[in-house]
Design an enzyme around this catalytic site. Structure first.
Site, PDB file in Angstrom:
ATOM      1  N   HIS A 106       0.831  -1.204   0.000  1.00 54.57           N
ATOM      2  CA  HIS A 106       0.000   0.000   0.000  1.00 54.57           C
ATOM      3  C   HIS A 106       0.871   1.261   0.000  1.00 54.57           C
ATOM      4  CE1 HIS A 106      -3.714   2.310   1.036  1.00 54.57           C
ATOM      5  NE2 HIS A 106      -2.822   3.122   1.574  1.00 54.57           N
ATOM      6  N   GLU A 107       1.758   1.349   0.971  1.00 49.40           N
ATOM      7  CA  GLU A 107       2.617   2.537   1.055  1.00 49.40           C
ATOM      8  C   GLU A 107       3.575   2.579  -0.136  1.00 49.40           C
ATOM      9  OE1 GLU A 107       1.714   4.794   3.097  1.00 49.40           O
ATOM     10  OE2 GLU A 107       0.394   3.493   4.278  1.00 49.40           O
ATOM     11  N   HIS A 133       1.829   4.355  -2.834  1.00 49.07           N
ATOM     12  CA  HIS A 133       1.918   5.810  -2.613  1.00 49.07           C
ATOM     13  C   HIS A 133       3.311   6.299  -3.005  1.00 49.07           C
ATOM     14  CE1 HIS A 133      -1.875   6.719  -0.645  1.00 49.07           C
ATOM     15  NE2 HIS A 133      -1.679   5.851   0.338  1.00 49.07           N
TER      16      HIS A 133
HETATM   17 CO    CO Z   1      -3.166   5.230   1.802  1.00 51.34          CO
END
Ligand code: CO
Length: 504
Positions: free
Chosen positions: A268-269, A272
């Site tokens: 997830h990160e 990003h």
């Molecule tokens: Co997020």
């Protein structure tokens, strides 16, 4: 160079100063969350407040207003999607917003939310909503005042939403969410009634932290997160911070008794991080090197975490690696059982622990409540009752108390009203972008099964990351996919994937 071109150059230089100062604050914030000794908290708060205050002062300098007047309605803004057109449009938008809210109100919101957060922590621990109630009442009142200063056409909520998802309207979200919600509720209920259930206990075996670290790092590298321009550290509340060209940092947390947290958290990160690493360095300090919105940012993290990382092709490559890395825990586990376990769907009370399907219902509930607050249709004292009623309707289960109900999130006590919808918008954008990527890139599944993720990353770099804030979110979706934002992509994705898993 014309006078307007000179003014434009000066405008960008001034803007960049504010961005640079804020990025210094970002380094201190990263350090606070990862390395700082507890004793440094007070001094660090002063340092960060000073730097962000200075950045704010620079970004609201009256000179910026004057320069904007000089460059507006010139050749530079003739095409709003050109470099200069987009930069001027976005700087003007930010500048005008920041000078509209009086300093006293900004300070009162800051004071109120600082106190409210402390009270919220205690009230949640004691499961005592009435303790938190007066603070939330004050916050809602102040946020309405903020919206009035910012100005809006139809809904006070529009003004707050714009802080996180510029250009998005309450009405558009309402229409999309309402269509999405009924179909989701039906899917959630069908899954809850399905006799087939995964054995999630295999994820709760022992997964030694040092090996989790290596394994999630391997996955982050595979999907294209660049460690020569980034790092992965531990933080209690994982986050990503893009500090500037060449330096984007991600964080995660490890639980030796659960496989999911660190692994999917890192993907997830990492998603990003890949976005921030893909922003054009040559435009640093201008809106062209900034992310479009929180929703678009979240679309990138969710695509890598869910569409890719919770997909079958991904695990064709990674499951044998996982078995090698954790032979004691996964050596005897079959692929299908593991794959089903990491895609477990079940109604639960806590948003941050929710799966891909139920997650969106958590957001819709919060959106409906926030909107009712801003419209004056709901009083804070009635929040627990309304929360539990809606929750039961959507999830088929009722929270036993307010700590696992309306007091679970940090957002409202921090004054973040209008933020929640961006999480679900992220899911919707992700599904629509991914459907398009699958059309444009041949054999995506085969590539993933072979451990090759570079074509998708390149596609995202080209279609989304390199544009910075050139397009607003709605426009970007149209430019990339040829269609307006529509929940059908997310719904088709969820129905196909979970229909198969649960034999619906
Ligand atoms: Co997020």
């Amino acid at each position: 160079m014309s006078n307007q071109e000179k003014a434009y150059k000066e405008l960008l230089e001034k803007w960049k100063e504010a961005v640079l100062v804020a990025s210094c604050g970002g380094v201190l914030h990263w350090d606070q969350e990862t390395n700082m000794p507890k004793g440094g908290a007070r001094h660090r708060a002063d340092q960060i407040a000073f730097l962000f205050g200075l950045a704010h002062k620079k970004a609201t300098d009256a000179k910026i207003g004057e320069l904007l007047k000089e460059v507006e309605n010139s050749d530079l803004t003739a095409d709003e999607f050109s470099d200069s057109g987009a930069n001027i449009r976005e700087i003007k938008h930010e500048y005008e917003k920041s000078v509209k809210v009086p300093q006293e109100l900004v300070e009162e919101i800051s004071r109120t939310t600082t106190i409210a957060q402390g009270v919220w922590v205690e009230a949640r621990k004691e499961n005592n909503f009435s303790k938190f109630q007066p603070h939330l009442e004050k916050i809602i009142k102040l946020k309405r005042q903020e919206a009035d200063h910012l100005g809006y056409e139809k809904e006070a909520y529009d003004a707050l939403l714009d802080n996180y998802e510029p250009g998005m309207s309450t009405e558009a979200i309402k229409i999309i969410f309402e269509g999405f919600r009924q179909e989701l509720v039906d899917l959630v209920h069908a899954i809850a009634d399905a006799p087939k259930k995964p054995d999630v206990s295999i994820l709760e075996r022992l997964y030694p932290v040092d090996r989790q670290k290596l394994f999630s790092q391997e996955a982050a590298i595979a999907i294209g997160y660049d460690f020569t321009r980034g790092r992965l550290d531990i933080a209690a509340h994982p986050f990503t911070t893009g500090l500037g060209p060449g330096d984007t940092r991600i964080t995660t947390r490890y639980n030796p008794h659960h496989f999911n947290h660190a692994f999917f958290g890192t993907l997830h990160e990492g998603g990003h991080g890949i976005y921030d690493q893909g922003l054009p360095a040559e435009h640093y300090g201008t809106p062209l090197a900034e992310a479009v919105s929180l929703g678009i940012h979240e679309s990138q993290s969710r695509m890598w975490e869910n569409h890719v990382g919770r997909g079958r092709p991904f695990w064709k490559h990674f499951f044998p690696r996982a078995q090698q890395t954790f032979p004691e825990s996964l050596g005897d586990v079959k692929f299908d059982d593991f794959f089903f376990a990491i895609n477990d769907v079940r109604p639960s009370f806590i948003r941050v622990e929710a799966d891909e399907v139920t997650y969106n219902l958590h957001i819709m509930l919060r959106f409906e409540i926030e909107l009712a607050f801003m419209r004056g249709e709901l009083e804070v004292k009635d929040l627990p009752e309304v929360w539990n009623k809606k929750f039961t309707e959507y999830f088929g289960i009722t929270p036993k108390n307010d700590a696992e109900g309306c007091m679970q999130d940090v957002h409202w006590s921090s004054g973040l009203v209008g933020y929640f919808p961006t999480y679900s918008l992220g899911n919707l954008y992700a599904a629509q972008f991914y459907a398009r990527a699958e059309e444009e890139i041949k054999y995506l599944d085969d590539q993933f099964a072979a451990g090759n993720f570079s074509e998708l990353k390149k596609w995202l770099n080209e279609k989304i990351h390199k544009h910075g804030k050139r397009y607003r979110a709605g426009k970007l979706v149209e430019v990339v996919t040829g269609n307006k934002l529509d929940h059908k992509y997310a719904m088709t994705y969820l129905k196909t994937k979970f229909g198969e898993l649960y034999n619906l």
